[in-house]
Write an enzyme that holds these catalytic residues in place. Structure first.
Site, mmCIF file in Angstrom:
data_model
loop_
_atom_site.group_PDB
_atom_site.id
_atom_site.type_symbol
_atom_site.label_atom_id
_atom_site.label_comp_id
_atom_site.label_asym_id
_atom_site.label_seq_id
_atom_site.Cartn_x
_atom_site.Cartn_y
_atom_site.Cartn_z
ATOM 1 N N THR A 196 0.827 -1.211 0.000
ATOM 2 C CA THR A 196 0.000 0.000 0.000
ATOM 3 C C THR A 196 0.863 1.264 0.000
ATOM 4 O O THR A 196 2.000 1.245 0.491
ATOM 5 C CB THR A 196 -0.893 -0.003 1.259
ATOM 6 O OG1 THR A 196 -1.506 1.276 1.412
ATOM 7 C CG2 THR A 196 -0.077 -0.268 2.530
ATOM 8 N N ASP A 197 0.280 2.348 -0.500
ATOM 9 C CA ASP A 197 0.986 3.644 -0.449
ATOM 10 C C ASP A 197 1.087 4.176 0.978
ATOM 11 O O ASP A 197 1.861 5.101 1.252
ATOM 12 C CB ASP A 197 0.310 4.673 -1.368
ATOM 13 C CG ASP A 197 -1.147 4.949 -1.038
ATOM 14 O OD1 ASP A 197 -1.685 4.337 -0.082
ATOM 15 O OD2 ASP A 197 -1.764 5.778 -1.741
ATOM 16 N N GLU A 198 0.318 3.575 1.917
ATOM 17 C CA GLU A 198 0.335 4.087 3.293
ATOM 18 C C GLU A 198 1.675 3.877 3.982
ATOM 19 O O GLU A 198 1.936 4.476 5.028
ATOM 20 C CB GLU A 198 -0.767 3.425 4.115
ATOM 21 C CG GLU A 198 -2.141 3.753 3.606
ATOM 22 C CD GLU A 198 -3.230 3.361 4.581
ATOM 23 O OE1 GLU A 198 -2.947 3.200 5.780
ATOM 24 O OE2 GLU A 198 -4.376 3.218 4.129
ATOM 25 N N TYR A 219 -1.702 -0.699 11.198
ATOM 26 C CA TYR A 219 -1.855 -1.350 9.886
ATOM 27 C C TYR A 219 -0.691 -1.010 8.962
ATOM 28 O O TYR A 219 0.001 -1.890 8.446
ATOM 29 C CB TYR A 219 -3.187 -0.937 9.225
ATOM 30 C CG TYR A 219 -3.209 -1.214 7.738
ATOM 31 C CD1 TYR A 219 -3.206 -2.519 7.264
ATOM 32 C CD2 TYR A 219 -3.205 -0.169 6.807
ATOM 33 C CE1 TYR A 219 -3.189 -2.785 5.893
ATOM 34 C CE2 TYR A 219 -3.189 -0.422 5.445
ATOM 35 C CZ TYR A 219 -3.188 -1.730 4.996
ATOM 36 O OH TYR A 219 -3.161 -1.994 3.650
ATOM 37 N N LYS A 234 2.399 -3.333 7.297
ATOM 38 C CA LYS A 234 2.606 -3.473 5.841
ATOM 39 C C LYS A 234 4.029 -3.028 5.486
ATOM 40 O O LYS A 234 4.706 -3.665 4.673
ATOM 41 C CB LYS A 234 1.580 -2.651 5.057
ATOM 42 C CG LYS A 234 0.149 -3.174 5.119
ATOM 43 C CD LYS A 234 -0.014 -4.579 4.554
ATOM 44 C CE LYS A 234 0.188 -4.641 3.053
ATOM 45 N NZ LYS A 234 -0.156 -5.996 2.521
#
Ligand code: NAD
Ligand code: TDX
Length: 333
Positions: free
Chosen positions: A122-124, A149, A153
């Site tokens: 993810t870009d997060e 979260y 990741k």
């Protein structure tokens, strides 16, 4: 040669969209490994060709099961994760078990069996950007995750990089922006608001609603992943995005007006702690080096189609709706 793929998390939102995409656009055979947590739904895999598709219920952290399945396939695409930020703020432990230990278990099997491995992220992992910052995330942006979260990741991405460098695992990584489309759990922003309107509940906007997300249709995410699986350079990371930046307030207003409601018929609710302000993806590398382009460029049309899907598939989401709203009520959201 017919390729055999193992897709982890294939009963979830993006994984199931990928399985439908692969079976429609290639001759590949697919095995899905999925634990069927609250987020997994076998109905998302209805109607697939039985001679090219198999479902296995199980945990990606189950070493024996993973070892057996890796021995049976040519390549692995790893979607399985605990995926919801709000849940990670409530109970982080499953995020460590699945996102970190689960990914570690798969990497050890990839190493033992020398299997092609593609890791979905993810870009997060890059943290957030200011609203007025012209910058977007690139493959060189430093990792700076905000939530339990996104930190798990980020940890899983770093494990993949280390297994490539230290053990020669033949892996690639992609980091994608926010997905929308069919089969997304009603805990997530867009399906929550659509199903709220269907149920006569006012949509709920966290804080002022100025936070920006960079939306991409799940089918475009799937075509990008297939492109990387086929042509990506081992050890490389690719960012996936479709230039879809919108703030949350505009998205809620679009959903309301598309569904025939007054534009302002929503509530502001308690903001998410540590709420990332803005995500934005620069996908130049994927587009120029691998020739990928997104197909779903019209967000208004994509939202209209997604609304129609939720209107036509109430039996798919209705069993989970009340529990999700009860959870949010405990958080003032
Ligand atoms: P989801 O929560 O809808 O689906 C996750 C799936 O994984 C479920 O079917 C669940 O049963 C399964 N699963 C969970 N733990 C498991 C375990 N231990 N073993 C086997 N299966 C397990 O998630 P999603 O939104 O489809 O996200 C899929 C992947 O894409 C995740 O890795 C996520 O980080 C990534 N991603 C999501 C988005 C997004 O916008 N949703 C954007 C970028 C990246
Ligand atoms: O009811 C809501 N109201 C609201 O304003 C919900 C559920 C969310 N929001 C806001 C929070 C975010 O700014 O909407 C935005 C999107 O929220 P989510 O759907 O929870 O997504 P996000 O936190 O951005 O993370 C998603 O994209 C990146 C996925 O859930 C992740 O798995 C992915 O990595």
């Amino acid at each position: 040669m017919v390729r055999k793929l193992l897709v982890t998390g294939g009963a979830g939102f993006i994984g199931s969209n990928f399985v439908h995409h692969v079976l429609a656009h290639t001759d590949d055979h697919v095995t899905v490994l999925d634990k069927l947590t609250y987020a997994g739904n076998l109905a998302s895999l209805d109607g697939l060709p039985e001679d090219r598709f198999r479902f296995v219920e199980g945990d990606i952290a189950d070493q024996g099961l993973v070892d057996t399945l890796f021995g049976e396939v040519d390549a692995v695409v790893h979607y399985a994760a605990e995926s919801h930020n709000d849940n990670s703020l409530n109970d982080p432990r499953p995020f460590l078990d699945t996102n970190i230990i689960g990914t570690y278990t798969l990497l050890e099997a990839a190493r033992k069996h020398d299997r092609r491995f593609h890791h979905i992220s993810t870009d997060e992992v890059y943290g957030d950007l200011e609203l007025d910052d012209p910058a977007r995330f690139t493959e060189n942006t430093p990792y700076n995750p905000s939530s339990p979260y996104s930190s798990t990741k980020a940890g899983s991405d770093l494990l993949v990089r280390a297994w490539v460098r230290s053990f020669g695992v033949i892996a690639t990584i992609s980091n994608c922006s926010n997905n929308y489309g069919p089969y997304q759990h009603v805990e997530k922003f867009i399906p929550r608001q659509i199903t709220n309107v269907i149920r006569g509940i006012r949509p709920k906007l966290y804080g002022a609603g100025e936070n920006v997300r960079d939306w991409i249709h799940a089918d475009d995410h799937s075509s990008a992943v297939l492109t990387i699986l086929n042509n990506g350079v081992i050890g490389e990371t690719y960012l996936i995005g479709a230039d879809g930046e919108k703030n949350n307030k505009d998205v809620v207003e679009l959903i309301l007006t598309t569904m025939g409601q007054p534009r302002d018929a929503y509530d502001h609710v308690t903001d998410r702690p540590g709420h990332d302000l803005r995500y934005a993806i620069d996908s130049t590398k994927l587009r120029t080096e691998l020739g990928w382009t997104p197909k779903y460029q019209n967000f208004e049309q994509g939202i209209t189609n997604t609304i129609t899907w939720y209107q036509n598939n109430e039996p798919w989401w209705a069993p989970t709706k009340d529990g999700v709203e009860a959870f949010y009520a405990t958080r003032g959201q």
